[in-house]
Design a protein around this motif. Structure first.
Motif, PDB file in Angstrom:
ATOM      1  N   ARG A  59       1.330 -18.288  54.401  1.00  0.00           N
ATOM      2  CA  ARG A  59       0.046 -18.959  54.600  1.00  0.00           C
ATOM      3  C   ARG A  59      -1.097 -17.971  54.383  1.00  0.00           C
ATOM      4  NH1 ARG A  59      -2.830 -23.006  57.329  1.00  0.00           N
ATOM      5  NH2 ARG A  59      -0.973 -24.168  57.935  1.00  0.00           N
ATOM      6  N   ALA A  60      -0.972 -16.777  54.973  1.00  0.00           N
ATOM      7  CA  ALA A  60      -2.016 -15.770  54.813  1.00  0.00           C
ATOM      8  C   ALA A  60      -2.132 -15.337  53.350  1.00  0.00           C
ATOM      9  CB  ALA A  60      -1.723 -14.562  55.705  1.00  0.00           C
ATOM     10  N   GLY A  61      -0.980 -15.245  52.672  1.00  0.00           N
ATOM     11  CA  GLY A  61      -0.993 -14.854  51.269  1.00  0.00           C
ATOM     12  C   GLY A  61      -1.679 -15.886  50.394  1.00  0.00           C
ATOM     13  N   LEU A  62      -1.399 -17.173  50.657  1.00  0.00           N
ATOM     14  CA  LEU A  62      -2.048 -18.226  49.879  1.00  0.00           C
ATOM     15  C   LEU A  62      -3.549 -18.235  50.143  1.00  0.00           C
ATOM     16  CD1 LEU A  62      -1.750 -20.625  47.943  1.00  0.00           C
ATOM     17  CD2 LEU A  62      -1.411 -22.083  49.948  1.00  0.00           C
ATOM     18  N   ALA A  63      -3.942 -18.048  51.391  1.00  0.00           N
ATOM     19  CA  ALA A  63      -5.365 -18.033  51.720  1.00  0.00           C
ATOM     20  C   ALA A  63      -6.087 -16.882  51.011  1.00  0.00           C
ATOM     21  CB  ALA A  63      -5.543 -17.915  53.227  1.00  0.00           C
ATOM     22  N   ALA A  64      -5.419 -15.740  50.920  1.00  0.00           N
ATOM     23  CA  ALA A  64      -6.057 -14.552  50.338  1.00  0.00           C
ATOM     24  C   ALA A  64      -5.921 -14.484  48.824  1.00  0.00           C
ATOM     25  CB  ALA A  64      -5.460 -13.291  50.966  1.00  0.00           C
ATOM     26  N   HIS A  65      -4.840 -15.077  48.279  1.00  0.00           N
ATOM     27  CA  HIS A  65      -4.521 -14.871  46.861  1.00  0.00           C
ATOM     28  C   HIS A  65      -4.173 -16.174  46.160  1.00  0.00           C
ATOM     29  CE1 HIS A  65      -4.468 -10.646  47.908  1.00  0.00           C
ATOM     30  NE2 HIS A  65      -3.476 -10.830  48.762  1.00  0.00           N
ATOM     31  N   ARG A  66      -4.886 -17.250  46.491  1.00  0.00           N
ATOM     32  CA  ARG A  66      -4.515 -18.551  45.933  1.00  0.00           C
ATOM     33  C   ARG A  66      -4.557 -18.564  44.413  1.00  0.00           C
ATOM     34  NH1 ARG A  66      -8.832 -21.991  49.195  1.00  0.00           N
ATOM     35  NH2 ARG A  66      -8.443 -20.304  50.656  1.00  0.00           N
ATOM     36  N   ALA A  67      -5.552 -17.910  43.817  1.00  0.00           N
ATOM     37  CA  ALA A  67      -5.651 -17.896  42.359  1.00  0.00           C
ATOM     38  C   ALA A  67      -4.550 -17.042  41.738  1.00  0.00           C
ATOM     39  CB  ALA A  67      -7.023 -17.389  41.924  1.00  0.00           C
ATOM     40  N   ASP A 100      -5.740 -18.820  28.018  1.00  0.00           N
ATOM     41  CA  ASP A 100      -6.655 -17.680  28.130  1.00  0.00           C
ATOM     42  C   ASP A 100      -7.294 -17.650  29.518  1.00  0.00           C
ATOM     43  OD1 ASP A 100      -8.633 -19.663  28.058  1.00  0.00           O
ATOM     44  OD2 ASP A 100      -9.082 -19.330  25.939  1.00  0.00           O
ATOM     45  N   ASP A 101      -8.061 -16.590  29.784  1.00  0.00           N
ATOM     46  CA  ASP A 101      -8.666 -16.419  31.099  1.00  0.00           C
ATOM     47  C   ASP A 101      -9.623 -17.564  31.434  1.00  0.00           C
ATOM     48  OD1 ASP A 101      -7.296 -14.058  31.451  1.00  0.00           O
ATOM     49  OD2 ASP A 101      -8.985 -12.768  30.908  1.00  0.00           O
ATOM     50  N   ALA A 102     -10.358 -18.033  30.450  1.00  0.00           N
ATOM     51  CA  ALA A 102     -11.322 -19.103  30.701  1.00  0.00           C
ATOM     52  C   ALA A 102     -10.628 -20.401  31.075  1.00  0.00           C
ATOM     53  CB  ALA A 102     -12.207 -19.305  29.464  1.00  0.00           C
ATOM     54  N   THR A 103      -9.505 -20.687  30.440  1.00  0.00           N
ATOM     55  CA  THR A 103      -8.754 -21.898  30.756  1.00  0.00           C
ATOM     56  C   THR A 103      -8.250 -21.853  32.188  1.00  0.00           C
ATOM     57  OG1 THR A 103      -8.090 -22.238  28.455  1.00  0.00           O
ATOM     58  CG2 THR A 103      -6.721 -23.265  30.145  1.00  0.00           C
ATOM     59  N   PHE A 104      -7.718 -20.705  32.594  1.00  0.00           N
ATOM     60  CA  PHE A 104      -7.238 -20.594  33.969  1.00  0.00           C
ATOM     61  C   PHE A 104      -8.397 -20.677  34.958  1.00  0.00           C
ATOM     62  CE2 PHE A 104      -6.317 -18.195  37.821  1.00  0.00           C
ATOM     63  CZ  PHE A 104      -5.232 -18.931  38.278  1.00  0.00           C
ATOM     64  N   ALA A 105      -9.477 -19.978  34.684  1.00  0.00           N
ATOM     65  CA  ALA A 105     -10.614 -19.960  35.606  1.00  0.00           C
ATOM     66  C   ALA A 105     -11.200 -21.352  35.790  1.00  0.00           C
ATOM     67  CB  ALA A 105     -11.690 -19.005  35.089  1.00  0.00           C
ATOM     68  N   ARG A 106     -11.187 -22.160  34.738  1.00  0.00           N
ATOM     69  CA  ARG A 106     -11.719 -23.518  34.827  1.00  0.00           C
ATOM     70  C   ARG A 106     -10.963 -24.334  35.868  1.00  0.00           C
ATOM     71  NH1 ARG A 106     -11.121 -26.820  29.371  1.00  0.00           N
ATOM     72  NH2 ARG A 106      -8.940 -26.532  29.970  1.00  0.00           N
ATOM     73  N   SER A 107      -9.652 -24.202  35.918  1.00  0.00           N
ATOM     74  CA  SER A 107      -8.847 -24.927  36.910  1.00  0.00           C
ATOM     75  C   SER A 107      -8.842 -24.230  38.260  1.00  0.00           C
ATOM     76  CB  SER A 107      -7.405 -25.080  36.410  1.00  0.00           C
ATOM     77  OG  SER A 107      -7.336 -26.007  35.344  1.00  0.00           O
ATOM     78  N   ALA A 108      -8.892 -22.906  38.266  1.00  0.00           N
ATOM     79  CA  ALA A 108      -8.799 -22.154  39.523  1.00  0.00           C
ATOM     80  C   ALA A 108      -9.941 -22.473  40.471  1.00  0.00           C
ATOM     81  CB  ALA A 108      -8.754 -20.654  39.238  1.00  0.00           C
ATOM     82  N   ARG A 109     -11.067 -22.922  39.940  1.00  0.00           N
ATOM     83  CA  ARG A 109     -12.180 -23.299  40.814  1.00  0.00           C
ATOM     84  C   ARG A 109     -11.784 -24.412  41.781  1.00  0.00           C
ATOM     85  NH1 ARG A 109     -15.217 -22.578  35.904  1.00  0.00           N
ATOM     86  NH2 ARG A 109     -15.108 -24.807  35.447  1.00  0.00           N
ATOM     87  N   ALA A 110     -10.846 -25.259  41.363  1.00  0.00           N
ATOM     88  CA  ALA A 110     -10.421 -26.375  42.212  1.00  0.00           C
ATOM     89  C   ALA A 110      -9.678 -25.903  43.450  1.00  0.00           C
ATOM     90  CB  ALA A 110      -9.531 -27.335  41.417  1.00  0.00           C
ATOM     91  N   PHE A 111      -9.142 -24.676  43.429  1.00  0.00           N
ATOM     92  CA  PHE A 111      -8.379 -24.162  44.577  1.00  0.00           C
ATOM     93  C   PHE A 111      -9.300 -23.655  45.695  1.00  0.00           C
ATOM     94  CE2 PHE A 111      -5.529 -22.543  40.912  1.00  0.00           C
ATOM     95  CZ  PHE A 111      -5.147 -23.832  40.600  1.00  0.00           C
ATOM     96  N   ASP A 117      -9.800 -27.357  52.156  1.00  0.00           N
ATOM     97  CA  ASP A 117      -8.549 -27.883  52.707  1.00  0.00           C
ATOM     98  C   ASP A 117      -7.325 -27.492  51.877  1.00  0.00           C
ATOM     99  OD1 ASP A 117      -9.941 -29.403  54.765  1.00  0.00           O
ATOM    100  OD2 ASP A 117     -10.604 -30.703  53.121  1.00  0.00           O
ATOM    101  N   HIS A 118      -7.538 -26.728  50.827  1.00  0.00           N
ATOM    102  CA  HIS A 118      -6.452 -26.434  49.886  1.00  0.00           C
ATOM    103  C   HIS A 118      -5.245 -25.793  50.572  1.00  0.00           C
ATOM    104  CE1 HIS A 118      -4.596 -25.520  46.009  1.00  0.00           C
ATOM    105  NE2 HIS A 118      -4.384 -24.291  46.438  1.00  0.00           N
ATOM    106  N   VAL A 119      -5.490 -24.747  51.326  1.00  0.00           N
ATOM    107  CA  VAL A 119      -4.376 -24.024  51.946  1.00  0.00           C
ATOM    108  C   VAL A 119      -3.631 -24.912  52.931  1.00  0.00           C
ATOM    109  CG1 VAL A 119      -3.751 -22.074  53.428  1.00  0.00           C
ATOM    110  CG2 VAL A 119      -5.418 -21.762  51.583  1.00  0.00           C
TER     111      VAL A 119
END
Length: 222
Positions: free
Chosen positions: A173-181, A198-209, A213-215
């Motif tokens: 749980r702590a790992g997901l909270a700290a390193h979700r991306a 590419d990095d931009a493709t991942f970053a575009r989706s990573a914003r949703a994390f 309430d994600h964790v």
């Protein structure tokens, strides 16, 4: 989903809308004619609505009304009441789909999804068959047989579930909270080793994390 060479430079999604639906205020994008047959496309973990960035326009061009929601715990989707349990149960994500349809006055739709989205689609189709015009589920991660959930799989398959075991622990749980991306990116690489995102493709989706309430939802799901 995006193809193997998917890039953030591909056509992006429509503007995000939101509607009160059951316990959630669900954020979603919509494209295509308002009077067209409805297709609801559901993403899984750890992805977001951009999984359908190339699929949604094609369906809309064929005359479909296409709705792509952020599932609970992702992007701008929020729980309406702070006291509501941040559940990741399969019944909850299935009920979210029906609540969204009710909120948008959609009597029937084609349900399509993968991972959590495939599970939501299958649960909704099983419990509310009269609301399901068709079902597309792109994996075997469907309705879970809870009674058999503790039966071990062959060792190579168990090894691939490392993140699920990790999420059973407080360290996880702590790992997901700290390193979700970072966890999400590693899973993308492991699950789709030939996908040269590419990095931009991942970053575009990573914003949703970054959803607050994600964790809680992810940990409860696993």
């Amino acid at each position: 989903m995006t193809d193997q060479g998917g890039s953030a430079q591909a056509q992006d999604m429509q503007p995000v809308r939101a509607v009160d639906a059951g316990v959630l205020r669900i954020a979603y994008v919509e494209s295509g004619p308002a009077d067209g047959p409805v297709a609801i496309l559901l993403h899984g973990y750890p992805y977001d609505i951009h999984s359908y960035v190339e699929v949604a326009p094609r369906l809309a061009a064929q005359g479909c009304r296409v709705i792509v929601p952020y599932v609970r715990g992702y992007g701008p989707t929020r729980f309406r009441d702070p006291s509501t349990p941040r559940s990741g149960q399969q019944a909850a994500v299935g009920a979210d789909l029906i609540a969204l349809m009710d909120a948008l006055a959609i009597p029937r739709a084609v349900f399509a999804g993968y991972d959590w989205g495939g599970r939501a689609a299958c649960v909704a189709a099983a419990l509310w068959p009269e609301r399901c015009q068709g079902l597309v589920s792109v994996n075997g991660y469907l309705i879970q047989d809870i009674a058999r959930a503790l039966e071990p799989a062959p060792a190579p398959r168990e090894c691939a579930f490392w993140y699920q075991w990790y999420f059973q622990t407080e360290r996880g749980r702590a790992g997901l909270a700290a390193h979700r991306a970072e966890i999400a990116r590693l899973l993308w690489q492991q699950w789709s080793p030939n996908w040269g995102f590419d990095d931009a493709t991942f970053a575009r989706s990573a914003r949703a994390f970054d959803n607050p309430d994600h964790v809680d939802v992810v940990i409860h799901s696993y």
